[in-house]
Design an enzyme around this catalytic site. Structure first.
Site, PDB file in Angstrom:
ATOM      1  N   HIS A  99       0.845  -1.177  -0.032  1.00  0.00           N
ATOM      2  CA  HIS A  99      -0.030   0.011  -0.067  1.00  0.00           C
ATOM      3  C   HIS A  99       0.828   1.309   0.050  1.00  0.00           C
ATOM      4  O   HIS A  99       1.851   1.374   0.515  1.00  0.00           O
ATOM      5  CB  HIS A  99      -1.004   0.047   1.228  1.00  0.00           C
ATOM      6  CG  HIS A  99      -0.305  -0.096   2.410  1.00  0.00           C
ATOM      7  ND1 HIS A  99       0.217  -1.366   3.054  1.00  0.00           N
ATOM      8  CD2 HIS A  99      -0.154   0.941   3.453  1.00  0.00           C
ATOM      9  CE1 HIS A  99       0.704  -1.129   4.293  1.00  0.00           C
ATOM     10  NE2 HIS A  99       0.489   0.019   4.531  1.00  0.00           N
ATOM     11  N   HIS A 101       0.673   5.355   0.786  1.00  0.00           N
ATOM     12  CA  HIS A 101       0.047   6.383   1.630  1.00  0.00           C
ATOM     13  C   HIS A 101       0.088   7.584   1.122  1.00  0.00           C
ATOM     14  O   HIS A 101       0.990   8.307   0.434  1.00  0.00           O
ATOM     15  CB  HIS A 101       0.732   6.613   3.250  1.00  0.00           C
ATOM     16  CG  HIS A 101       0.731   5.344   3.974  1.00  0.00           C
ATOM     17  ND1 HIS A 101      -0.359   5.254   5.098  1.00  0.00           N
ATOM     18  CD2 HIS A 101       1.499   4.173   4.026  1.00  0.00           C
ATOM     19  CE1 HIS A 101      -0.085   4.160   5.594  1.00  0.00           C
ATOM     20  NE2 HIS A 101       1.059   3.638   4.958  1.00  0.00           N
TER      21      HIS A 101
END
Length: 139
Positions: A99, A101
């Site tokens: 992931h 951010h």
């Protein structure tokens, strides 16, 4: 993965505040909200992190990041943005599904403090390290 919270979000088993979705990528608001609009961009394919990501998956995910980041910035009125990624626990990764951010920034007093210590560089050591890394880079 059965116990992966992000896989459960992708499948709809766990709710999320989605900001973008297509057949390969999902982006949703991080529940921690380091700053208003803090968003996570993830591949729908389960992969531990960028260190284990294929070039194809990386191209797919990272090609969406600018569009999503601009949308977050426009919607929040942020004046800047940190785009961060942590790989492995020692680097701060807590969910082991890749992931990215997107952390909108609003000013020096928005609660996020990042910085690097300035020091005189050792150019010879940097050149040696660069050569070692370059030898490891493969297509």
């Amino acid at each position: 993965m059965d116990n992966c919270i992000f896989c459960k979000i992708i499948s709809g088993e766990i709710p999320s505040s989605k900001v973008y979705e297509d057949d390969k990528v999902l982006a949703f608001l991080d529940i921690s909200q380091a700053t208003k609009g803090h968003t996570l961009v993830i591949p729908k394919e389960h992969v531990r992190n960028i260190l284990e990501m294929s070039a194809e998956t990386a191209e797919t995910v990272f090609s969406r990041v600018p569009k999503i980041a601009r949308a977050v910035q426009k919607a929040t009125g942020a004046i800047g943005m940190n785009i961060l990624n942590n790989n492995e626990e020692v680097a701060g990764q807590t969910v082991f599904h890749a992931h990215i951010h997107l952390v909108p920034r609003y000013g020096a007093d928005d609660g996020i403090h990042m910085g690097f210590d300035e020091h005189e560089p050792d150019f010879a050591a940097l050149a040696n390290l660069a050569d070692s890394i370059a030898k490891e880079v493969t297509e």
